[in-house]
Design a protein around this motif. Structure first.
Motif, short mmCIF file in Angstrom:
data_model
loop_
_atom_site.label_atom_id
_atom_site.label_comp_id
_atom_site.label_asym_id
_atom_site.label_seq_id
_atom_site.Cartn_x
_atom_site.Cartn_y
_atom_site.Cartn_z
N GLN A 35 106.77 83.98 32.26
CA GLN A 35 107.41 85.30 32.22
C GLN A 35 108.81 85.14 31.65
OE1 GLN A 35 106.78 86.06 36.51
NE2 GLN A 35 105.63 87.88 35.90
N VAL A 64 108.60 89.57 27.88
CA VAL A 64 107.32 89.04 27.39
C VAL A 64 106.66 88.20 28.47
CG1 VAL A 64 106.23 87.54 25.68
CG2 VAL A 64 108.11 89.04 25.00
N ASP A 65 105.36 88.43 28.66
CA ASP A 65 104.51 87.57 29.48
C ASP A 65 103.58 86.81 28.55
OD1 ASP A 65 105.68 88.51 31.76
OD2 ASP A 65 104.05 89.89 32.27
N ALA A 66 103.40 85.53 28.80
CA ALA A 66 102.55 84.69 27.96
C ALA A 66 101.65 83.84 28.83
CB ALA A 66 103.39 83.81 27.04
N ARG A 95 96.94 80.73 23.00
CA ARG A 95 98.11 81.34 23.63
C ARG A 95 98.10 82.84 23.33
NH1 ARG A 95 103.56 79.98 25.09
NH2 ARG A 95 105.02 81.65 24.62
N ALA A 104 100.42 86.45 24.16
CA ALA A 104 101.68 87.00 24.69
C ALA A 104 101.67 88.51 24.48
CB ALA A 104 102.88 86.37 23.99
N TYR A 162 102.00 90.75 21.51
CA TYR A 162 103.16 90.12 20.88
C TYR A 162 102.62 89.16 19.84
CZ TYR A 162 107.82 87.94 20.77
OH TYR A 162 109.05 87.47 20.40
#
Length: 203
Positions: free
Chosen positions: A87, A123-125, A149, A151, A160
């Motif tokens: 996060q 951004v959460d990834a 990955r 995001a 993202y």
């Protein structure tokens, strides 16, 4: 760990970065123009009004990780799997707006600005990495990994796309009897975007 050849690990982390001096304190209030272009481009106003932002908060990152690694067939085959969820909050960005080619040619800089901002792009990834290694002989090692990955914007859920969704790496390492090591690896990164806040800006 279940056994010496099999390891399970996990971690939780929190990190932060305080805004730098230039980001919160730098203001040039006494810019003296020695050329007419300086006044024409309104540099005293731009430097006194912008750049520093005293209201910036600390950048913050929270990380959650879980992983496994194991050895098989006497250590000739090795595998590892790592999963993560990160996060990112309150990241600081430098914004230059209004510096277009038209404004440069006409000397019109009434709507230009330079500043550090926290635009709320939290951004959460999440993702992981799967790695495999095979040692067919004592002098040859083959390896490969896959790292997906994803995001997204934590506020509105939009994707993202400024980072690749998939990364694949594979290669080999050779150790010769003459102590000479030869290695090669190949990397594939999926398509991603280079996002521009203002495509018409020169900065």
């Amino acid at each position: 760990s279940p056994s010496p050849d099999h390891v399970v690990r996990g971690s939780v982390g929190l990190a932060f970065r305080k805004p730098a001096f230039a980001e919160t304190k730098l203001r040039l209030n006494n810019v003296v123009c020695v050329h007419t272009l300086c006044d024409q481009y309104q540099l005293p106003r731009i430097f006194s009004e912008g750049i520093a932002n005293p209201n910036l908060e600390n950048e913050k990152v929270r990380t959650y990780e879980l992983g496994y690694s194991g050895k098989f067939f006497g250590g000739r085959v090795r595998a590892s799997l790592d999963l993560f969820f990160n996060q990112y909050r309150d990241f600081i960005e430098f914004e230059a707006s209004g510096f277009t080619l038209a404004s440069l040619l006409t000397g019109t800089f009434d709507y230009t600005s330079l500043s550090f901002k926290q635009a709320g792009n939290d951004v959460d990834a999440f993702g992981g990495e799967l790695t495999l290694e095979w040692l067919p002989t004592s002098w040859l090692r083959l390896f490969g990994s896959w790292g997906p990955r994803r995001a997204y914007n934590a506020r509105d859920g939009s994707s993202y796309t400024r980072e690749p969704f998939n990364t694949v790496v594979f290669g080999f390492r050779i150790r010769t009897p003459w102590r000479l090591k030869v290695a090669a690896n190949f990397r594939f990164v999926s398509q991603h975007e280079a996002q521009l806040r203002d495509p018409n800006s020169l900065l």
